[in-house]
Design a protein around this motif. Structure first.
Motif, PDB file in Angstrom:
ATOM      1  N   PRO A 141       0.772  -1.249   0.000  1.00  0.00           N
ATOM      2  CA  PRO A 141       0.000   0.000   0.000  1.00  0.00           C
ATOM      3  C   PRO A 141       0.807   1.306   0.000  1.00  0.00           C
ATOM      4  N   VAL A 142       1.764   1.402  -0.866  1.00  0.00           N
ATOM      5  CA  VAL A 142       2.533   2.655  -0.993  1.00  0.00           C
ATOM      6  C   VAL A 142       1.633   3.736  -1.600  1.00  0.00           C
ATOM      7  N   ILE A 143       1.809   4.972  -1.143  1.00  0.00           N
ATOM      8  CA  ILE A 143       1.145   6.113  -1.797  1.00  0.00           C
ATOM      9  C   ILE A 143       2.196   6.810  -2.662  1.00  0.00           C
ATOM     10  N   PHE A 144       2.014   6.745  -3.965  1.00  0.00           N
ATOM     11  CA  PHE A 144       2.921   7.417  -4.899  1.00  0.00           C
ATOM     12  C   PHE A 144       2.355   8.795  -5.208  1.00  0.00           C
ATOM     13  N   ILE A 145       3.169   9.819  -5.062  1.00  0.00           N
ATOM     14  CA  ILE A 145       2.736  11.171  -5.433  1.00  0.00           C
ATOM     15  C   ILE A 145       3.634  11.616  -6.580  1.00  0.00           C
ATOM     16  N   ALA A 146       3.088  11.635  -7.776  1.00  0.00           N
ATOM     17  CA  ALA A 146       3.884  12.049  -8.946  1.00  0.00           C
ATOM     18  C   ALA A 146       3.814  13.568  -9.063  1.00  0.00           C
ATOM     19  N   LEU A 147       4.988  14.200  -9.043  1.00  0.00           N
ATOM     20  CA  LEU A 147       5.052  15.660  -9.162  1.00  0.00           C
ATOM     21  C   LEU A 147       5.242  15.999 -10.637  1.00  0.00           C
ATOM     22  N   CYS A 148       4.163  16.440 -11.273  1.00  0.00           N
ATOM     23  CA  CYS A 148       4.183  16.596 -12.724  1.00  0.00           C
ATOM     24  C   CYS A 148       4.409  18.041 -13.122  1.00  0.00           C
ATOM     25  N   ASN A 149       5.638  18.322 -13.545  1.00  0.00           N
ATOM     26  CA  ASN A 149       5.941  19.666 -14.056  1.00  0.00           C
ATOM     27  C   ASN A 149       6.274  19.607 -15.549  1.00  0.00           C
ATOM     28  N   SER A 150       6.099  18.441 -16.138  1.00  0.00           N
ATOM     29  CA  SER A 150       6.249  18.237 -17.589  1.00  0.00           C
ATOM     30  C   SER A 150       7.626  18.580 -18.137  1.00  0.00           C
ATOM     31  N   ASP A 151       8.623  18.566 -17.283  1.00  0.00           N
ATOM     32  CA  ASP A 151       9.982  18.767 -17.815  1.00  0.00           C
ATOM     33  C   ASP A 151      11.019  18.182 -16.843  1.00  0.00           C
ATOM     34  N   TYR A 152      12.273  18.285 -17.262  1.00  0.00           N
ATOM     35  CA  TYR A 152      13.379  17.906 -16.385  1.00  0.00           C
ATOM     36  C   TYR A 152      13.868  19.180 -15.685  1.00  0.00           C
ATOM     37  N   SER A 153      13.090  19.627 -14.699  1.00  0.00           N
ATOM     38  CA  SER A 153      13.401  20.926 -14.072  1.00  0.00           C
ATOM     39  C   SER A 153      14.791  20.953 -13.445  1.00  0.00           C
ATOM     40  N   ALA A 154      15.183  19.840 -12.829  1.00  0.00           N
ATOM     41  CA  ALA A 154      16.488  19.841 -12.159  1.00  0.00           C
ATOM     42  C   ALA A 154      17.615  20.105 -13.157  1.00  0.00           C
ATOM     43  N   LEU A 155      17.455  19.589 -14.377  1.00  0.00           N
ATOM     44  CA  LEU A 155      18.497  19.811 -15.383  1.00  0.00           C
ATOM     45  C   LEU A 155      18.474  21.261 -15.870  1.00  0.00           C
ATOM     46  N   LYS A 156      17.262  21.824 -15.985  1.00  0.00           N
ATOM     47  CA  LYS A 156      17.182  23.242 -16.356  1.00  0.00           C
ATOM     48  C   LYS A 156      17.845  24.103 -15.276  1.00  0.00           C
ATOM     49  N   ALA A 157      17.613  23.732 -14.023  1.00  0.00           N
ATOM     50  CA  ALA A 157      18.231  24.485 -12.925  1.00  0.00           C
ATOM     51  C   ALA A 157      19.753  24.399 -13.027  1.00  0.00           C
ATOM     52  N   PHE A 158      20.262  23.232 -13.398  1.00  0.00           N
ATOM     53  CA  PHE A 158      21.710  23.064 -13.539  1.00  0.00           C
ATOM     54  C   PHE A 158      22.233  23.915 -14.701  1.00  0.00           C
ATOM     55  N   CYS A 159      21.441  23.958 -15.790  1.00  0.00           N
ATOM     56  CA  CYS A 159      21.817  24.791 -16.946  1.00  0.00           C
ATOM     57  C   CYS A 159      21.994  26.241 -16.516  1.00  0.00           C
ATOM     58  N   ASP A 160      21.048  26.732 -15.705  1.00  0.00           N
ATOM     59  CA  ASP A 160      21.113  28.133 -15.266  1.00  0.00           C
ATOM     60  C   ASP A 160      22.263  28.326 -14.283  1.00  0.00           C
ATOM     61  N   PHE A 161      22.377  27.402 -13.369  1.00  0.00           N
ATOM     62  CA  PHE A 161      23.374  27.493 -12.296  1.00  0.00           C
ATOM     63  C   PHE A 161      24.791  27.566 -12.868  1.00  0.00           C
ATOM     64  N   THR A 162      25.045  26.794 -13.898  1.00  0.00           N
ATOM     65  CA  THR A 162      26.403  26.700 -14.441  1.00  0.00           C
ATOM     66  C   THR A 162      26.565  27.473 -15.751  1.00  0.00           C
ATOM     67  N   GLN A 163      25.529  28.238 -16.108  1.00  0.00           N
ATOM     68  CA  GLN A 163      25.540  29.063 -17.322  1.00  0.00           C
ATOM     69  C   GLN A 163      25.741  28.255 -18.602  1.00  0.00           C
ATOM     70  N   VAL A 164      25.312  27.014 -18.582  1.00  0.00           N
ATOM     71  CA  VAL A 164      25.306  26.224 -19.816  1.00  0.00           C
ATOM     72  C   VAL A 164      24.346  26.855 -20.825  1.00  0.00           C
ATOM     73  N   GLY A 165      23.320  27.513 -20.276  1.00  0.00           N
ATOM     74  CA  GLY A 165      22.284  28.095 -21.141  1.00  0.00           C
ATOM     75  C   GLY A 165      21.151  27.114 -21.335  1.00  0.00           C
ATOM     76  N   ARG A 166      20.054  27.614 -21.881  1.00  0.00           N
ATOM     77  CA  ARG A 166      18.865  26.761 -21.998  1.00  0.00           C
ATOM     78  C   ARG A 166      18.710  26.118 -23.389  1.00  0.00           C
ATOM     79  N   ASN A 167      19.682  26.378 -24.275  1.00  0.00           N
ATOM     80  CA  ASN A 167      19.546  25.809 -25.611  1.00  0.00           C
ATOM     81  C   ASN A 167      20.079  24.372 -25.626  1.00  0.00           C
ATOM     82  N   VAL A 168      19.344  23.509 -24.935  1.00  0.00           N
ATOM     83  CA  VAL A 168      19.743  22.109 -24.763  1.00  0.00           C
ATOM     84  C   VAL A 168      18.549  21.233 -25.156  1.00  0.00           C
ATOM     85  N   PRO A 169      18.773  20.193 -25.941  1.00  0.00           N
ATOM     86  CA  PRO A 169      17.627  19.335 -26.307  1.00  0.00           C
ATOM     87  C   PRO A 169      17.227  18.406 -25.156  1.00  0.00           C
ATOM     88  N   GLY A 170      16.040  17.859 -25.270  1.00  0.00           N
ATOM     89  CA  GLY A 170      15.640  16.780 -24.357  1.00  0.00           C
ATOM     90  C   GLY A 170      15.289  17.224 -22.959  1.00  0.00           C
TER      91      GLY A 170
END
Ligand code: TPP
Length: 538
Positions: A441-470
C-alpha cells in the motif's frame, strides 16, 4: 543425497532469505521450479524494479535480501539497482542463471559474463568452480554482504548445477561488528572537551549501524549543533530538534562556509564530503579540527581532510558520550518554521509538502525521488523517528518507486509515501504493477511539471544556457499509466483537491497514485544559487 537445489533452499531458509525478488528466464527455471511453500516470489516486470524492490526491502530490514535475475540479460537491466546498493550500503545477495556448463565454451544463446560486468560495484562476485560449491558460495556471499559497509554480492549459477548431488551447508555465526580504536576516539574526546563550538555532521551510516539514539544522546550531551550530510540518503537526526541546523550544501566552498563558525566538526557516518557541483575551496575552514567516524574504510581513505576513524557508529557514539564532558551553553534558538505556502494554482511543491506534512502519520516513511523539489521537501516535511526518510545516494534515477515498495514490505505497520518526479517515475514505472499485484500500500505522489526541471536548474546554475535538447516531457498521463497497471489513481490540478485526494489514499490499505500538476521550479540547483559562485561550463 540431497541436490544442490534442495541444499540451497534449506540454506536460504536458515539465513531467513525466504523472499525471492526476481524476473525469471530459462536459465533460472531449474532453480525456481516447485518452489517450497514457505518461500515467496516477488515478480518485478523489469530487473531494475525487481532488484530495486529487494533493495528497499533490505534497507528497511537492515539485512540481506535475495535476488534472482536472468543471465547477463537481466543483470544488465538490473545493474543500476546493484550500483545503488553499492553506494547506499545495502546488502543484496544477487544470483543469476548461466547457460549449461557443458556448452558454455561454445558461446551459446544467453551465455553470461555477468561476473565481469558487475565487478566494480559488488563486494564479491563468483561463478563457483563446481556445482556442489553453489550453496557454500551463497553462504559466503551472504556473510560478505552483511559485513560493514554492507553491500551487494553476486553469484552466477549454471543452470545444470541444481540437479547435482551435494552435502548440506551449515550456516555459521559470522560476527560483523568492527569497533574503532579507543586511542583514536580518545583524541576526538580530548579535542571535544576543549572545544567552544562543536558541531556534528550526521550521515546515513548512523542508521546502518542502528546508532540514531546514541547520536541523539551525544548531540544533547555536547550541546552541539547538528547538520545533516549533503544530498542525504537518510535523515538521521530529528528534524524538529532544537540542535538541528539543516542540511549541508553539496559543494566545497559553500559547505565549508556553513561550518566556518565551528572550531571542531565531527562527521558521523558520512563521506567527507559528498559533493555535486565543483565549487573549489577548502573542504573545511583552516583551523577547524575535523574528524570523521565511518563504517567504510573506503570513505575514510577518500576523505579530503581531517582524521578518519573506522568503526561502528553506535559503539563510537557511546564511547564519545561516556568519555567527554557535558557541554553547557545557552539553549540555541529553536527550529524556524518555514512560511506557510500559498494555495496557488498551479500547485507549488512547497504547498504540496506542507499539506502532506499535516496529513501524514507521524511514523510515515518517505522515499524521495523528486529532484527539483528536494529543497521544498526538506523544508516542509518533519519526521523525527529513525528510518523515516530514504533517497538515492548514487544519483541514478529509477531508485524511488521500487525501493518504496520494498520498504513498505519491510514495514507493514507504517505507511510509505513516495514523492516522485514525472521524469523519475518512468525509469522503473513497471514496479507499480508489483505494488498492485502483491497489494503493497505505498502512496505514490507524482510531481508533474512536464519537464526535467532539475536539469534546467543546472543549466542556469552553471551558465550552460537553456539551448539544450531533451528537457521537455509533455503529454504523459501518469495516472492513466498507473491505471493500466491496475492501480487506483487520480489527477490533481487544483490546490483544493489535494487534501481530499491524500485523505482518500491514507484511508485505504492499498497502493494509490496521485498525479499532481505542479509549477516548475528552477531557481536553485540542489539548494544552491548563484551566491555560491558556481562553475561555468560555457
Ligand atoms: C538514470 C538517470 N538518467 C538520467 C539522469 C539525469 N537527470 C537528473 S535529474 C533529471 C530530471 C528528472 O526529472 P523529474 O523526475 O521530472 O524531476 P524534476 O527535475 O522535474 O524535478 C534527469 C533526467 C539521472 N540522474 N539518472
Amino acid at each position: 543425497m540431497s541436490t544442490v537445489r534442495e541444499v540451497t533452499y534449506e540454506l536460504l531458509r536458515e539465513l531467513k532469505l525466504t523472499e525471492i525478488f526476481g524476473n525469471p528466464g530459462s536459465t533460472e527455471l531449474p532453480f525456481l521450479r516447485d518452489m517450497p511453500g514457505d518461500f515467496k516470489y516477488f515478480l518485478g516486470l523489469h530487473e531494475r524494479s525487481a532488484a530495486g524492490i529487494a533493495l528497499g526491502y533490505a534497507m528497511g530490514l537492515g539485512k540481506a535480501a535475495f535476488v534472482n535475475l536472468h543471465s547477463v540479460a537481466s543483470v544488465g537491466n538490473g545493474l543500476s539497482a546493484i550500483i545503488d546498493a553499492h553506494y547506499n550500503h545495502v546488502p543484496l545477495v544477487v544470483t543469476s542463471g548461466q547457460q549449461d556448463r557443458r556448452q558454455v565454451p561454445a558461446e551459446p544463446f544467453l551465455v553470461s559474463r555477468a561476473v565481469e560486468v558487475v565487478k566494480p560495484y559488488v563486494k564479491w562476485a563468483c561463478e563457483p568452480l563446481r556445482p556442489e560449491d553453489v550453496p557454500a558460495a551463497i553462504a559466503r556471499g551472504y556473510y560478505i554482504a552483511m559485513q560493514p559497509p554492507m553491500g551487494p554480492v553476486f553469484i552466477s549459477i549454471p543452470m545444470d548445477d541444481w540437479t547435482h548431488e551435494c552435502e548440506p551447508t551449515k550456516i555459521r555465526n559470522v560476527s560483523s561488528g568492527v569497533c574503532a580504536e579507543p586511542s583514536a576516539l580518545d583524541e576526538v574526546c580530548h579535542v571535544l572537551d576543549s572545544s567552544q563550538t562543536p558541531a556534528l555532521v550526521v550521515g546515513a551510516q548512523i542508521e546502518e549501524d542502528h546508532a540514531f539514539q546514541q547520536v541523539l544522546a551525544l548531540a544533547e550531551h555536547l550541546n552541539a549543533d547538528v547538520f545533516q550530510e549533503p544530498i542525504a540518503s537518510r535523515w538521521t537526526f530529528p528534524r524538529r530538534h532544537k540542535l538541528f541546523r539543516g542540511t549541508l550544501l553539496p559543494a566545497q566552498r559553500p559547505l565549508a562556509e556553513q561550518l566556518a563558525d565551528y572550531d571542531t566538526v565531527v562527521v558521523l557516518g558520512a563521506p567527507v564530503f559528498l559533493y555535486y557541483s565543483y565549487v573549489p575551496g577548502n573542504p573545511i575552514r583552516p583551523g577547524t579540527k575535523l574528524f570523521q567516524i565511518t563504517n567504510s574504510p573506503a570513505d575514510a581513505a577518500a576523505a579530503l581532510a581531517g582524521a578518519s576513524i573506522v568503526g561502528n557508529l553506535a559503539a563510537a557514539a557511546e564511547y564519545l558520550l561516556k568519555h567527554t564532558q557535558q557541554h553547557q551553553r545557552q539553549t540555541p534558538a529553536s527550529h524556524n518554521s518555514p512560511p506557510q505556502p500559498n494555495a496557488d494554482a498551479p500547485i507549488t511543491a512547497a504547498f504540496l509538502f506542507s499539506v502532506l506534512n499535516r496529513l501524514m502519520p507521524s511514523d510515515a516513511i518517505i522515499m524521495e525521488e523528486c529532484p527539483s523539489s528536494k529543497g521544498d521537501l526538506d523544508r516542509y516535511l518533519f519526521l523525527d523517528q529513525p528510518q523515516s526518510f530514504y533517497s538515492v545516494r548514487s544519483g541514478i534515477l529509477g531508485f524511488g518507486v521500487p525501493a518504496a515498495i520494498g520498504l513498505q514490505l519491510a514495514h507493514p505497520q507504517r505507511r510509505v509515501i513516495c514523492p516522485v518526479g514525472d521524469g523519475s517515475i518512468q525509469y522503473s514505472i513497471q514496479a507499480l504493477w508489483t505494488a498492485v499485484h502483491y497489494n503493497v500500500p505505498v502512496i505514490f505522489i507524482a510531481l508533474c511539471n512536464s519537464d526535467y526541471s532539475a536539469l534546467k536548474a543546472f543549466c542556469d546554475f552553471t551558465q550552460v544556457g537553456r539551448n539544450v535538447p531533451g528537457m521537455e516531457l509533455p503529454g504523459i498521463d501518469i495516472a492513466g499509466i498507473a491505471r493500466g497497471y491496475g492501480m487506483k489513481a487520480v489527477s490533481v490540478d487544483r490546490p483544493e483537491d489535494l487534501e481530499p485526494a491524500l485523505k482518500a489514499a491514507f484511508a485505504v490499505q492499498e497502493p494509490r497514485l496521485i498525479s499532481v500538476t505542479i509549477a516548475g521550479n528552477t531557481d536553485k540547483c540542489m539548494s544552491m544559487d548563484q551566491s555560491v559562485n558556481p562553475p561555468k561550463y560555457r
